[in-house]
Design an enzyme around this catalytic site. Structure first.
Site, PDB file in Angstrom:
ATOM      1  N   LYS A  40       0.808  -1.223   0.000  1.00 55.80           N
ATOM      2  CA  LYS A  40       0.000   0.000   0.000  1.00 55.80           C
ATOM      3  C   LYS A  40       0.843   1.275   0.000  1.00 55.80           C
ATOM      4  O   LYS A  40       0.378   2.328  -0.397  1.00 55.80           O
ATOM      5  CB  LYS A  40      -0.942  -0.019   1.212  1.00 55.80           C
ATOM      6  CG  LYS A  40      -1.982  -1.136   1.145  1.00 55.80           C
ATOM      7  CD  LYS A  40      -2.854  -1.183   2.389  1.00 55.80           C
ATOM      8  CE  LYS A  40      -2.178  -1.848   3.557  1.00 55.80           C
ATOM      9  NZ  LYS A  40      -1.951  -3.288   3.396  1.00 55.80           N
ATOM     10  N   PHE A  74      11.897  -3.614   6.026  1.00 54.52           N
ATOM     11  CA  PHE A  74      12.832  -4.323   6.900  1.00 54.52           C
ATOM     12  C   PHE A  74      12.076  -4.985   8.050  1.00 54.52           C
ATOM     13  O   PHE A  74      12.301  -6.160   8.376  1.00 54.52           O
ATOM     14  CB  PHE A  74      13.883  -3.341   7.441  1.00 54.52           C
ATOM     15  CG  PHE A  74      14.228  -3.523   8.896  1.00 54.52           C
ATOM     16  CD1 PHE A  74      15.025  -4.573   9.329  1.00 54.52           C
ATOM     17  CD2 PHE A  74      13.749  -2.634   9.859  1.00 54.52           C
ATOM     18  CE1 PHE A  74      15.336  -4.746  10.678  1.00 54.52           C
ATOM     19  CE2 PHE A  74      14.051  -2.788  11.195  1.00 54.52           C
ATOM     20  CZ  PHE A  74      14.846  -3.855  11.613  1.00 54.52           C
ATOM     21  N   ASP A  79       9.470  -9.538  10.953  1.00 54.35           N
ATOM     22  CA  ASP A  79       8.189  -9.972  11.530  1.00 54.35           C
ATOM     23  C   ASP A  79       7.765 -11.322  10.970  1.00 54.35           C
ATOM     24  O   ASP A  79       7.291 -12.198  11.703  1.00 54.35           O
ATOM     25  CB  ASP A  79       7.091  -8.938  11.236  1.00 54.35           C
ATOM     26  CG  ASP A  79       7.177  -7.718  12.127  1.00 54.35           C
ATOM     27  OD1 ASP A  79       8.103  -7.649  12.958  1.00 54.35           O
ATOM     28  OD2 ASP A  79       6.328  -6.822  11.975  1.00 54.35           O
ATOM     29  N   ASP A  83       6.975 -14.640  13.002  1.00 52.18           N
ATOM     30  CA  ASP A  83       5.623 -15.200  12.932  1.00 52.18           C
ATOM     31  C   ASP A  83       5.567 -16.512  12.144  1.00 52.18           C
ATOM     32  O   ASP A  83       4.510 -17.137  12.078  1.00 52.18           O
ATOM     33  CB  ASP A  83       4.671 -14.197  12.268  1.00 52.18           C
ATOM     34  CG  ASP A  83       4.439 -12.960  13.120  1.00 52.18           C
ATOM     35  OD1 ASP A  83       4.747 -13.012  14.329  1.00 52.18           O
ATOM     36  OD2 ASP A  83       3.969 -11.943  12.583  1.00 52.18           O
ATOM     37  N   ASP A 147       4.445  -7.672  21.576  1.00 58.52           N
ATOM     38  CA  ASP A 147       3.587  -8.559  20.797  1.00 58.52           C
ATOM     39  C   ASP A 147       4.003 -10.010  21.001  1.00 58.52           C
ATOM     40  O   ASP A 147       3.163 -10.897  21.190  1.00 58.52           O
ATOM     41  CB  ASP A 147       3.684  -8.176  19.318  1.00 58.52           C
ATOM     42  CG  ASP A 147       2.603  -8.837  18.473  1.00 58.52           C
ATOM     43  OD1 ASP A 147       1.562  -9.231  19.031  1.00 58.52           O
ATOM     44  OD2 ASP A 147       2.801  -8.956  17.258  1.00 58.52           O
ATOM     45  N   PHE A 205      -5.842   2.071  12.159  1.00 61.99           N
ATOM     46  CA  PHE A 205      -5.426   1.221  11.047  1.00 61.99           C
ATOM     47  C   PHE A 205      -5.080  -0.184  11.516  1.00 61.99           C
ATOM     48  O   PHE A 205      -5.487  -1.177  10.915  1.00 61.99           O
ATOM     49  CB  PHE A 205      -4.219   1.869  10.353  1.00 61.99           C
ATOM     50  CG  PHE A 205      -3.670   1.067   9.203  1.00 61.99           C
ATOM     51  CD1 PHE A 205      -4.181   1.230   7.926  1.00 61.99           C
ATOM     52  CD2 PHE A 205      -2.637   0.160   9.389  1.00 61.99           C
ATOM     53  CE1 PHE A 205      -3.675   0.500   6.851  1.00 61.99           C
ATOM     54  CE2 PHE A 205      -2.126  -0.581   8.331  1.00 61.99           C
ATOM     55  CZ  PHE A 205      -2.646  -0.398   7.062  1.00 61.99           C
ATOM     56  N   ASP A 209      -6.730  -3.718  10.784  1.00 69.10           N
ATOM     57  CA  ASP A 209      -5.934  -4.804  10.232  1.00 69.10           C
ATOM     58  C   ASP A 209      -6.190  -6.099  11.005  1.00 69.10           C
ATOM     59  O   ASP A 209      -6.300  -7.173  10.414  1.00 69.10           O
ATOM     60  CB  ASP A 209      -4.445  -4.443  10.292  1.00 69.10           C
ATOM     61  CG  ASP A 209      -3.616  -5.224   9.292  1.00 69.10           C
ATOM     62  OD1 ASP A 209      -3.866  -5.079   8.083  1.00 69.10           O
ATOM     63  OD2 ASP A 209      -2.727  -5.980   9.724  1.00 69.10           O
ATOM     64  N   ASP A 210      -6.298  -5.977  12.333  1.00 67.46           N
ATOM     65  CA  ASP A 210      -6.600  -7.138  13.167  1.00 67.46           C
ATOM     66  C   ASP A 210      -7.984  -7.696  12.835  1.00 67.46           C
ATOM     67  O   ASP A 210      -8.189  -8.917  12.793  1.00 67.46           O
ATOM     68  CB  ASP A 210      -6.549  -6.769  14.654  1.00 67.46           C
ATOM     69  CG  ASP A 210      -5.140  -6.430  15.124  1.00 67.46           C
ATOM     70  OD1 ASP A 210      -4.170  -6.737  14.400  1.00 67.46           O
ATOM     71  OD2 ASP A 210      -5.007  -5.850  16.210  1.00 67.46           O
TER      72      ASP A 210
END
Length: 324
Positions: A40, A74, A79, A83, A147, A205, A209-210
Site C-alpha cells: 500500500k 525491513f 516480523d 511469525d 507482541d 489502522f 488490520d486485526d
C-alpha cells in the site's frame, strides 16, 4: 497538491530506481524482491503529502519517504520470520523464498540503507530526521517484543494491547507525517499535531488490520485469514471477547488459545463465532471509529489551509473504508 495515486506513483518510481546490484547477490536480491511486491505504501505517501501540505515539495521529501518505506519493509521481513509466515502481499515471504539467515541479513541491510537516505539533507534537517527515526525504530522494536510476550501470557489487558500496537505500528505512521513536516520546516506545533494525527490514525489502522485478519477476504487481504488466531495473538477482538464472554464462552476461548494440535480451520471458525457471539466484533468496529475521530480532531487544530485539512480528512476516510 497531488492525488494519492500521484504520490504513490512518484514514490514507486523512485524506489524502483534504487540501485541494488551490489554483491553478494544473495544479500540484495531479497531487498529487490520485497520492494517489488509494492504494498500500500501508505507511510511514504504520507511523508510526501505532509511535505506539500506544509509548503515544500514531494521531490524534496523523496529521500525521507524512501527511508520510511525501507524501514517498514525491513520490519516486515523480520516480523514474518518471527511469525513463521508463509505469505506477504500474496507472495512467498523472504525467508520462505530464500532462508532465515538471508532474511535476517537482508533486513539488517535495509535498515542501514534507510539511514543513509537522510544524508541527502542539510545538517539541521538531517539531525531532526535521524533523531525522530531512531526514536521510532526503538519504539517499533519495543512494540514487537510486547507482541511476542503477549502470545504466551493470559493476563494481557486491553490497555497493554493498545500500547503495543501504538508502538509496533502507529508511531511509524506518525513519524512518516512528521518527517514531511520536518523537511518542509513546519512549526514545532504543526509537526506535533500532524504526528498525533498519524498516531491515532495508525492505531485505528492496526485495529482494522486485526479485524480484517479474522474477517477479511484472503484474495484481497493478501495473506491467510485467521493467522492471528492460529498464532494465539491477544488482539482487541480476543481480549474484548474474553471480557464480555459468559463463563462457558470464556472457557471455550481460552481452551482454543491454549490447546496444541487442534485442526487449524476448525479453530479459526470456532474463535470467529465466539468473537461475534460476545459482541467483540461490534466493539472493535466502534473502537476503530473512535480512534479515527481522534485523528480527525487533530486536523481542526492544525494551522494550515482548510482545503489541505480536507485532503487529510478524505485520506483518512478512504484508508479506513479499505477491505485490504
Amino acid at each position: 497538491m497531488q492525488s494519492i495515486i500521484g504520490y504513490k506513483n512518484q514514490i514507486a518510481e523512485h524506489i524502483a530506481a534504487i540501485d541494488l546490484t551490489g554483491k553478494p547477490v544473495e544479500l540484495y536480491a531479497p531487498i529487490t524482491y520485497i520492494l517489488s511486491l509494492g504494498g500500500k505504501q501508505i507511510r511514504p505517501v504520507l511523508t510526501l503529502m505532509a511535505a506539500e501540505i506544509f509548503g515544500s515539495t514531494a521531490k524534496e521529501a523523496l529521500a525521507a519517504a524512501t527511508a520510511i518505506e525501507l524501514f517498514h519493509n525491513f520490519s516486515l521481513i523480520h516480523d514474518d520470520i518471527m511469525d513463521q509466515a508463509n505469505l506477504r502481499r500474496g507472495h512467498e515471504t523472504v525467508h520462505k523464498k530464500w532462508d532465515i539467515n538471508t532474511g535476517i541479513l537482508s533486513g539488517d541491510a535495509m535498515l542501514i540503507l534507510a539511514y543513509q537516505y537522510f544524508e541527502n539533507y542539510e545538517p539541521v534537517v538531517f539531525k531532526e530526521l535521524a533523531k525522530l527515526f531512531s526514536k521510532t525504530a526503538i519504539e517499533v522494536c519495543e512494540g514487537q517484543q510486547w507482541d511476542v510476550n503477549f502470545e504466551d501470557r493470559h493476563d494481557v489487558e486491553i490497555s497493554g494491547y493498545l500500547k503495543m500496537i501504538e508502538y509496533k505500528t502507529a508511531v511509524l505512521v506518525g513519524a512518516a507525517l512528521k518527517m514531511g513536516a520536518i523537511v518542509a520546516r513546519a512549526s514545532e506545533e504543526n509537526a506535533k499535531l500532524i504526528y498525533d494525527f498519524g498516531l491515532n490514525l495508525g492505531i485505528a489502522f492496526q485495529l482494522q488490520d486485526d479485524y480484517l485478519d479474522a474477517f477479511g477476504d484472503v484474495e484481497s487481504f493478501g495473506k491467510r485469514i485467521g493467522g492471528d488466531i492460529l498464532e494465539n495473538k491477544k488482539t482487541y477482538l480476543y481480549l474484548r471477547a474474553v471480557q464480555r464472554a459468559s463463563d462457558v464462552e470464556k472457557e471455550q476461548l481460552i481452551h482454543a488459545y491454549t490447546t496444541e494440535g487442534a485442526d487449524e480451520e476448525e479453530k479459526i471458525a470456532k474463535v470467529k463465532l465466539l468473537f461475534l457471539a460476545t459482541g467483540s466484533v461490534d466493539d472493535s468496529k466502534g473502537l476503530i471509529e473512535n480512534y479515527t475521530q481522534k485523528a480527525l480532531n487533530m486536523l481542526d487544530l492544525l494551522d494550515i489551509e482548510e482545503d489541505k485539512k480536507e485532503v487529510l480528512r478524505q485520506f483518512s476516510k478512504d484508508l479506513m473504508s479499505r477491505k485490504v
